[in-house]
Each structure stands twice: as structure tokens, then as C-alpha cells.
Scaffold this motif. Sequence first.
Motif, short mmCIF file in Angstrom:
data_model
loop_
_atom_site.label_atom_id
_atom_site.label_comp_id
_atom_site.label_asym_id
_atom_site.label_seq_id
_atom_site.Cartn_x
_atom_site.Cartn_y
_atom_site.Cartn_z
N LEU A 7 -2.08 -15.40 -2.91
CA LEU A 7 -1.83 -16.06 -1.62
C LEU A 7 -0.65 -15.42 -0.89
O LEU A 7 -0.67 -15.28 0.33
CB LEU A 7 -1.58 -17.55 -1.84
N GLN A 8 0.36 -15.02 -1.65
CA GLN A 8 1.52 -14.35 -1.05
C GLN A 8 1.11 -13.02 -0.41
O GLN A 8 1.52 -12.70 0.71
CB GLN A 8 2.60 -14.12 -2.10
N LEU A 9 0.29 -12.26 -1.12
CA LEU A 9 -0.16 -10.97 -0.60
C LEU A 9 -1.12 -11.14 0.58
O LEU A 9 -1.12 -10.32 1.50
CB LEU A 9 -0.84 -10.16 -1.70
N VAL A 10 -1.93 -12.19 0.55
CA VAL A 10 -2.83 -12.46 1.68
C VAL A 10 -2.01 -12.72 2.94
O VAL A 10 -2.26 -12.15 4.01
CB VAL A 10 -3.75 -13.67 1.39
N ARG A 11 -0.99 -13.58 2.82
CA ARG A 11 -0.12 -13.88 3.97
C ARG A 11 0.58 -12.61 4.45
O ARG A 11 0.63 -12.33 5.65
CB ARG A 11 0.91 -14.94 3.58
N LEU A 12 1.09 -11.83 3.50
CA LEU A 12 1.81 -10.60 3.84
C LEU A 12 0.90 -9.60 4.53
O LEU A 12 1.34 -8.83 5.39
CB LEU A 12 2.40 -10.00 2.57
N SER A 13 -0.38 -9.61 4.18
CA SER A 13 -1.34 -8.67 4.76
C SER A 13 -1.47 -8.85 6.27
O SER A 13 -1.75 -7.89 6.99
CB SER A 13 -2.72 -8.83 4.10
N ALA A 21 0.46 -3.22 2.10
CA ALA A 21 -0.24 -2.01 1.67
C ALA A 21 0.54 -1.32 0.56
O ALA A 21 -0.05 -0.84 -0.42
CB ALA A 21 -0.43 -1.07 2.86
N LEU A 22 1.85 -1.26 0.71
CA LEU A 22 2.69 -0.63 -0.31
C LEU A 22 2.59 -1.37 -1.64
O LEU A 22 2.46 -0.75 -2.70
CB LEU A 22 4.14 -0.58 0.17
N ARG A 23 2.63 -2.69 -1.58
CA ARG A 23 2.56 -3.49 -2.81
C ARG A 23 1.18 -3.38 -3.47
O ARG A 23 1.09 -3.29 -4.69
CB ARG A 23 2.89 -4.96 -2.51
N VAL A 24 0.13 -3.37 -2.66
CA VAL A 24 -1.22 -3.27 -3.21
C VAL A 24 -1.43 -1.91 -3.88
O VAL A 24 -1.97 -1.83 -4.99
CB VAL A 24 -2.28 -3.48 -2.09
N THR A 25 -1.01 -0.85 -3.21
CA THR A 25 -1.20 0.49 -3.80
C THR A 25 -0.35 0.67 -5.06
O THR A 25 -0.72 1.45 -5.94
CB THR A 25 -0.86 1.60 -2.78
N ARG A 26 0.77 -0.04 -5.15
CA ARG A 26 1.57 0.02 -6.37
C ARG A 26 0.91 -0.79 -7.50
O ARG A 26 0.96 -0.39 -8.66
CB ARG A 26 2.98 -0.51 -6.10
N LEU A 27 0.31 -1.92 -7.14
CA LEU A 27 -0.40 -2.71 -8.14
C LEU A 27 -1.62 -1.96 -8.68
O LEU A 27 -1.94 -2.04 -9.86
CB LEU A 27 -0.85 -4.06 -7.54
N LEU A 28 -2.30 -1.26 -7.77
CA LEU A 28 -3.50 -0.51 -8.15
C LEU A 28 -3.17 0.98 -8.13
O LEU A 28 -3.81 1.78 -7.44
CB LEU A 28 -4.64 -0.82 -7.18
N LEU A 107 -6.81 -0.16 -0.94
CA LEU A 107 -6.71 -1.09 0.19
C LEU A 107 -8.05 -1.73 0.52
O LEU A 107 -8.12 -2.91 0.84
CB LEU A 107 -6.15 -0.36 1.41
N MET A 108 -9.14 -0.96 0.41
CA MET A 108 -10.46 -1.55 0.67
C MET A 108 -10.84 -2.56 -0.40
O MET A 108 -11.47 -3.58 -0.11
CB MET A 108 -11.52 -0.44 0.76
N VAL A 109 -10.44 -2.29 -1.64
CA VAL A 109 -10.68 -3.27 -2.72
C VAL A 109 -9.91 -4.55 -2.41
O VAL A 109 -10.42 -5.66 -2.59
CB VAL A 109 -10.25 -2.68 -4.08
N TRP A 110 -8.66 -4.41 -1.94
CA TRP A 110 -7.86 -5.58 -1.61
C TRP A 110 -8.45 -6.34 -0.42
O TRP A 110 -8.49 -7.57 -0.42
CB TRP A 110 -6.42 -5.16 -1.32
N ILE A 111 -8.93 -5.62 0.59
CA ILE A 111 -9.57 -6.29 1.72
C ILE A 111 -10.78 -7.10 1.24
O ILE A 111 -11.00 -8.23 1.68
CB ILE A 111 -10.00 -5.25 2.79
N GLN A 112 -11.54 -6.53 0.31
CA GLN A 112 -12.68 -7.25 -0.24
C GLN A 112 -12.23 -8.50 -0.98
O GLN A 112 -12.88 -9.55 -0.91
CB GLN A 112 -13.48 -6.34 -1.18
N ALA A 113 -11.10 -8.41 -1.67
CA ALA A 113 -10.56 -9.58 -2.39
C ALA A 113 -10.16 -10.68 -1.41
O ALA A 113 -10.38 -11.87 -1.67
CB ALA A 113 -9.36 -9.16 -3.24
#
Length: 196
Positions: A7-13, A21-28, A107-113
Motif C-alpha cells: 500500500l505504501q508503494l502504491v501511494r508512492l507510485s 520506480a527506484l524502490r521497485v527496481t531495487r526490490l526486483l 516496473l511493468m510487473v509492478w504496474i500489473q501488481a
Amino acid sequence: MSLALYLQLVRLSFVDPATAALRVTRLLDRGSVRWLAFGAVIAAGAALGLLSEILFALITGIDLGPAASPFLMAAIQGALLIYSAFAMAFFGRQFGGQGRFGEAFALMVWIQAIMLGAQLVQAAVMLLFPIIGVLMTLALFGVLLWLITLFTAALHGFENLLLTGAGVLVVFFGSAMLIGSGLLATGLSPALLTES
């Protein structure tokens, strides 16, 4: 990933896509992690798509015909996600961006999430307010395009969201026409796909 982090990352998006984007690419950050996340969102997306189709038919009483195979749906969604990541990276670089495919894929995987979460909300709304739930489909399509625009700009360092959004629309509808023409040329149609 915990629900709180999700939820935090969704809000941040939406409020700070560059940081998201930076946090997502670091997670993945590794290929194996990206592909595991890819498999998870595609499987969940296919299951949720089938459930939504059944729910829509039950609530509205509209016969949508035979449901498409969830395996076929997963394969199509997976192919489209990979193509979208390629398009985000490739076309962005043609306009001076520096983003790479691996980052675009994450990033596209995260958008799908994010869209999976939105579809769950839509399913819940459809149970209580069917008409609003159906109309949410258009809103979710708009959200999808907006997220792709935000993350394309974040990935490549583009500052003009209007031009980035216009580019996303051109690539999106251009790709849809090409893919549609390709399917028609091979004799495939939605009816044939549901019979598979």
C-alpha cells in the motif's frame, strides 16, 4: 511483500513515481526475482480475470459465452507484459531516454501488481453496486495508461508528462492495431481463442 509495504508503494507510485520506480527496481534487482514476481502477477491476473468474468455474468445475467482458458489468458497476459516492457524501454530510448529493459520489466510487473489490487476493489464494488463496478473498467484503463506514463517518464528521466503520455498513447494504440492485424491475418479471433 507485506500489505503495508504494498500500500505504501502504491501511494508512492502516484505521488512520487520517480522514488517508487527506484524502490521497485531495487526490490526486483535480480533477474530471478523479476521472473518470480512476473509469474506471480500473471497467475493471479489470469485467476482474477476468470473470476471477474464469472462474477459479471452472475450479477448482470449476461451470457458471455464460454470462458477463455486461464492458461491461455496467462500466456497472452505474459506476452503482452513482456512486450510492454520492451516498448517502454525501446521507444523511450529512441527519444533520448536511458532506461533499460530489465528496469522497464520490473516496473511493468509492478504496474500489473497495482492493477490486480484495483481489480480486487472493482470486484468488491461490483457485488454491492454492479453498474458502478462495470463502469470502473473504463476508469481502470485510464489508471493503467497514467501509471505507464508516470513510470516511463521516471525510467527515462522525461520531465514533460504531456508529451510522454502522448507517446504512450501512440505506441499503445499503434501496437494494438498491429497485433490485431496480425491476429486477423493468421485467422485468429476472440471466438477461436475461447474455444482453445
